[in-house]
Design a protein around this motif. Structure first.
Motif, mmCIF file in Angstrom:
data_model
loop_
_atom_site.group_PDB
_atom_site.id
_atom_site.type_symbol
_atom_site.label_atom_id
_atom_site.label_comp_id
_atom_site.label_asym_id
_atom_site.label_seq_id
_atom_site.Cartn_x
_atom_site.Cartn_y
_atom_site.Cartn_z
ATOM 1 N N GLU A 191 18.726 -16.492 24.075
ATOM 2 C CA GLU A 191 19.401 -16.113 22.836
ATOM 3 C C GLU A 191 18.868 -17.000 21.717
ATOM 4 O O GLU A 191 18.541 -18.165 21.953
ATOM 5 C CB GLU A 191 20.915 -16.282 22.962
ATOM 6 C CG GLU A 191 21.546 -15.386 24.017
ATOM 7 C CD GLU A 191 23.058 -15.563 24.053
ATOM 8 O OE1 GLU A 191 23.741 -15.036 23.147
ATOM 9 O OE2 GLU A 191 23.549 -16.236 24.971
ATOM 10 N N LYS A 192 18.808 -16.452 20.534
ATOM 11 C CA LYS A 192 18.217 -17.228 19.439
ATOM 12 C C LYS A 192 19.004 -18.506 19.177
ATOM 13 O O LYS A 192 18.432 -19.507 18.717
ATOM 14 C CB LYS A 192 18.095 -16.383 18.178
ATOM 15 C CG LYS A 192 19.408 -15.865 17.607
ATOM 16 C CD LYS A 192 19.137 -14.994 16.389
ATOM 17 C CE LYS A 192 20.435 -14.499 15.764
ATOM 18 N NZ LYS A 192 20.192 -13.644 14.579
ATOM 19 N N GLU A 196 18.478 -23.474 18.485
ATOM 20 C CA GLU A 196 19.017 -24.219 17.350
ATOM 21 C C GLU A 196 19.630 -25.553 17.760
ATOM 22 O O GLU A 196 20.209 -26.248 16.928
ATOM 23 C CB GLU A 196 20.087 -23.384 16.636
ATOM 24 C CG GLU A 196 19.565 -22.098 16.032
ATOM 25 C CD GLU A 196 20.677 -21.269 15.407
ATOM 26 O OE1 GLU A 196 21.862 -21.624 15.629
ATOM 27 O OE2 GLU A 196 20.376 -20.278 14.727
ATOM 28 N N SER A 316 15.754 -20.177 10.600
ATOM 29 C CA SER A 316 14.815 -19.195 11.130
ATOM 30 C C SER A 316 13.441 -19.820 11.360
ATOM 31 O O SER A 316 12.800 -19.594 12.392
ATOM 32 C CB SER A 316 14.710 -18.000 10.176
ATOM 33 O OG SER A 316 13.817 -17.030 10.670
ATOM 34 N N ARG A 319 13.755 -22.141 14.406
ATOM 35 C CA ARG A 319 13.808 -21.392 15.675
ATOM 36 C C ARG A 319 12.432 -20.862 16.057
ATOM 37 O O ARG A 319 12.051 -20.898 17.228
ATOM 38 C CB ARG A 319 14.801 -20.231 15.568
ATOM 39 C CG ARG A 319 16.258 -20.615 15.523
ATOM 40 C CD ARG A 319 17.150 -19.420 15.814
ATOM 41 N NE ARG A 319 16.881 -18.318 14.922
ATOM 42 C CZ ARG A 319 17.574 -18.053 13.817
ATOM 43 N NH1 ARG A 319 18.578 -18.846 13.462
ATOM 44 N NH2 ARG A 319 17.275 -17.015 13.059
ATOM 45 N N GLU A 320 11.704 -20.366 15.072
ATOM 46 C CA GLU A 320 10.367 -19.827 15.350
ATOM 47 C C GLU A 320 9.452 -20.916 15.894
ATOM 48 O O GLU A 320 8.727 -20.698 16.888
ATOM 49 C CB GLU A 320 9.777 -19.212 14.083
ATOM 50 C CG GLU A 320 8.421 -18.568 14.304
ATOM 51 C CD GLU A 320 7.886 -17.870 13.069
ATOM 52 O OE1 GLU A 320 6.817 -17.236 13.155
ATOM 53 O OE2 GLU A 320 8.529 -17.968 12.000
ATOM 54 N N PHE A 323 10.564 -21.879 19.413
ATOM 55 C CA PHE A 323 10.255 -20.809 20.378
ATOM 56 C C PHE A 323 8.816 -20.885 20.843
ATOM 57 O O PHE A 323 8.535 -20.898 22.046
ATOM 58 C CB PHE A 323 10.533 -19.444 19.746
ATOM 59 C CG PHE A 323 10.042 -18.286 20.577
ATOM 60 C CD1 PHE A 323 10.751 -17.877 21.694
ATOM 61 C CD2 PHE A 323 8.860 -17.626 20.247
ATOM 62 C CE1 PHE A 323 10.302 -16.816 22.471
ATOM 63 C CE2 PHE A 323 8.403 -16.571 21.017
ATOM 64 C CZ PHE A 323 9.130 -16.167 22.132
ATOM 65 N N ASN A 398 13.792 -10.502 22.485
ATOM 66 C CA ASN A 398 14.701 -11.611 22.187
ATOM 67 C C ASN A 398 13.934 -12.919 22.048
ATOM 68 O O ASN A 398 13.310 -13.387 22.974
ATOM 69 C CB ASN A 398 15.750 -11.724 23.297
ATOM 70 C CG ASN A 398 15.107 -11.935 24.672
ATOM 71 O OD1 ASN A 398 14.123 -11.289 25.015
ATOM 72 N ND2 ASN A 398 15.651 -12.846 25.451
ATOM 73 N N PHE A 400 13.323 -15.991 18.522
ATOM 74 C CA PHE A 400 13.950 -16.648 17.382
ATOM 75 C C PHE A 400 14.629 -15.626 16.479
ATOM 76 O O PHE A 400 15.456 -15.967 15.629
ATOM 77 C CB PHE A 400 12.911 -17.450 16.597
ATOM 78 C CG PHE A 400 11.684 -16.665 16.240
ATOM 79 C CD1 PHE A 400 11.588 -16.008 15.036
ATOM 80 C CD2 PHE A 400 10.623 -16.579 17.132
ATOM 81 C CE1 PHE A 400 10.461 -15.278 14.706
ATOM 82 C CE2 PHE A 400 9.485 -15.852 16.813
ATOM 83 C CZ PHE A 400 9.403 -15.202 15.599
ATOM 84 N N ILE A 401 14.266 -14.354 16.636
ATOM 85 C CA ILE A 401 14.990 -13.222 16.058
ATOM 86 C C ILE A 401 15.215 -12.217 17.172
ATOM 87 O O ILE A 401 14.547 -12.262 18.209
ATOM 88 C CB ILE A 401 14.209 -12.552 14.904
ATOM 89 C CG1 ILE A 401 12.826 -12.086 15.403
ATOM 90 C CG2 ILE A 401 14.078 -13.472 13.721
ATOM 91 C CD1 ILE A 401 12.055 -11.270 14.382
ATOM 92 N N ASN A 402 16.150 -11.304 16.986
ATOM 93 C CA ASN A 402 16.331 -10.203 17.920
ATOM 94 C C ASN A 402 15.673 -8.970 17.296
ATOM 95 O O ASN A 402 16.208 -8.380 16.358
ATOM 96 C CB ASN A 402 17.810 -9.942 18.194
ATOM 97 C CG ASN A 402 18.442 -11.040 19.022
ATOM 98 O OD1 ASN A 402 17.774 -11.675 19.840
ATOM 99 N ND2 ASN A 402 19.725 -11.287 18.817
#
Length: 476
Positions: A191-192, A196, A316, A319-320, A323, A398, A400-402
């Motif tokens: 999950e993103k 975090e 964002s 997360r990217e 990931f 799924n 860093f974004i869905n």
């Protein structure tokens, strides 16, 4: 057992427990329930705060139960086995000094056993109560199940699946040893929010364009209908009164009030540490010009929205980065985890096109999507196609974004193709991010999986125009 010290942590934990898209019901009722045991000097305040957070996340009062078990502390009668142990321990303590020293360890062990028995009985009472509530919940669901196809006045139709489809790969996060209950469960669907964990604002920039800030003031109230918090714009008279009141405060007080108001609007973000968030807001406000500071309170909602958007951008980006770092290090893998639902539900379905995965598919296509799908269905090598939902239980890449592709296609050679259709006005950074992610997913998923982004006239690097796309999938 996890120790959580803030309500935000508890909200996030409970939300993740409740949000289980692939959960199944077990015969053993113990496995169908989740337990959150909280300890607080003010139980009611803690419970209300957590439940308010859950309401804000989309859960209603039908999704959980709460119970204050403090009354279990006031046990009028101790169980007989507890009495026997305490009596034994007291008798030994009444013996002579030598025997006391001889049985000292037995005395300590007896006290520990006594505590464990008392705790065990309390736990059994908690579990018994939870089972009772769970059974009541199941009965409520059964009573209302016949109405599940209706949402108010909106009739929802159901469509059955026509093909057997193997599970489709999604990204999973490897779990550290010792953090899981069963050894065979060494990973979880990513999950993103998992990306975090260590996000901090302390080292992030505060460059925000406030030029387009608009003044809006909202009031929050408790609904008489369902007792849930609601909000609405205040009237012009209330607005003027509020602004006049704020002007009576000195500059330092107004700045402090501004920071506190913005903080109160943003603090429900589970990924943020509250002190970290408040310090970030202070940095932003203190960096404003004197002119902006003077009218900050008049435009507090607009400023809060700008800051929220900035934080979301920073999250964002973070997360990217995390990931792709974890993916390169092997801490994120890909496994076949996604299964199509046996039925889909929607207010608008149709069966006008052949080769659909379900008897009827969702009918919400724009003109370009309709054009692309018409070309797809006409190909001889297509086994089935599916109009993917853009929310769960639809399939998402799924990370860093869905990312929910528009169409999922299967060829006669059992190749699975994800298709994202974009208008010519979408040749932007968002499309580039999705294309990179989709291509990475296909690369990791294996030789039988493909991802394409399709434009009509203009395109970005790595994408295809409609004709190029159709020529490509003819060969798959």
């Amino acid at each position: 057992m996890l120790i959580k010290n803030s309500t935000a942590d508890v909200e996030q934990l409970i939300g993740r427990v409740l949000r289980q898209p692939n959960a199944i019901k077990y015969k053993n009722q113990d496995l169908n329930m989740s337990y959150v045991l909280t300890c607080s000097n003010d139980f009611d305040t803690t419970a209300k705060s957590v439940i308010a957070g859950l309401n804000g996340a989309g859960f209603s009062k039908d999704d959980y139960r709460q119970k204050d078990f403090r009354e279990l502390e006031e046990m009028a009668e101790k169980p007989q086995e507890l009495k026997d142990i305490l009596e034994y321990a007291n008798n030994e303590n009444d013996s002579d000094e030598d025997k006391n020293s001889e049985f000292l360890s037995a005395d300590v062990n007896a006290q520990n056993i006594a505590k464990n028995i008392e705790l065990g009985n309390k736990t059994n009472n908690i579990l018994k109560n939870a089972k009772t509530q769970a059974n009541e919940y199941d009965k409520e669901v059964e009573k209302t199940s016949s109405n599940l196809d209706y949402f108010g006045d909106l009739e929802v139709k159901a469509s059955k699946i026509k093909f057997e489809v193997e599970k489709i790969p999604q990204f999973v996060k490897l779990l550290p040893s010792g953090s899981i209950l069963f050894e065979e469960l060494n990973s979880k669907v990513l999950e993103k929010e998992d990306l975090e964990k260590d996000f901090k604002l302390a080292d992030k920039d505060i460059q925000i364009n406030f030029d387009l800030a608009e003044s809006n003031i909202f009031g929050v109230y408790l609904s008489k209908d369902d007792n849930f918090p609601k909000y609405k714009k205040i009237t012009q008279i209330q607005r003027e009164y509020f602004k006049q009141y704020l002007k009576t405060a000195n500059d330092e007080t107004r700045i402090r009030q501004s920071i506190n108001l913005i903080f109160s609007k943003l603090r429900n973000d589970n990924a943020l540490n509250e002190n970290d968030l408040k310090n970030y807001i202070e940095r932003i406000v203190n960096n404003l010009s004197d002119e902006r500071k003077a009218k900050l309170l008049d435009e507090i909602d607009a400023y809060a929205l700008k800051i929220r958007n900035k934080i979301n951008e920073l999250k964002s980006e973070y997360r990217e980065k995390v990931f792709y770092d974890l993916l390169n290090k092997g801490n994120i893998k890909i496994k076949n985890t996604f299964s199509f639902e046996p039925t889909i539900q929607a207010s608008k379905l149709n069966s006008l096109r052949d080769k659909s995965l379900y008897e009827e598919e969702i009918d919400n296509l724009n003109s370009l999507e309709n054009k692309v799908l018409t070309e797809i269905v006409s190909l001889d090598n297509i086994k089935w196609w599916h109009r993917n939902k853009d929310i769960k239980p639809g399939f998402c890449i799924n990370a860093f974004i869905n990312h929910y592709p528009d169409f999922i296609i299967c060829t006669e050679n059992e190749n699975i193709i994800m298709v994202e259709v974009k208008g010519d006005d979408r040749t932007n950074d968002d499309s580039k991010i999705k294309l990179k992610l989709g291509s990475k997913w296909a690369d990791k998923a294996g030789d039988k999986y493909f991802y394409f982004m399709v434009f009509e006239n203009s395109k970005i690097e790595g994408s295809l125009l409609v004709d190029e796309f159709i020529d490509t999938i003819k060969e798959l």
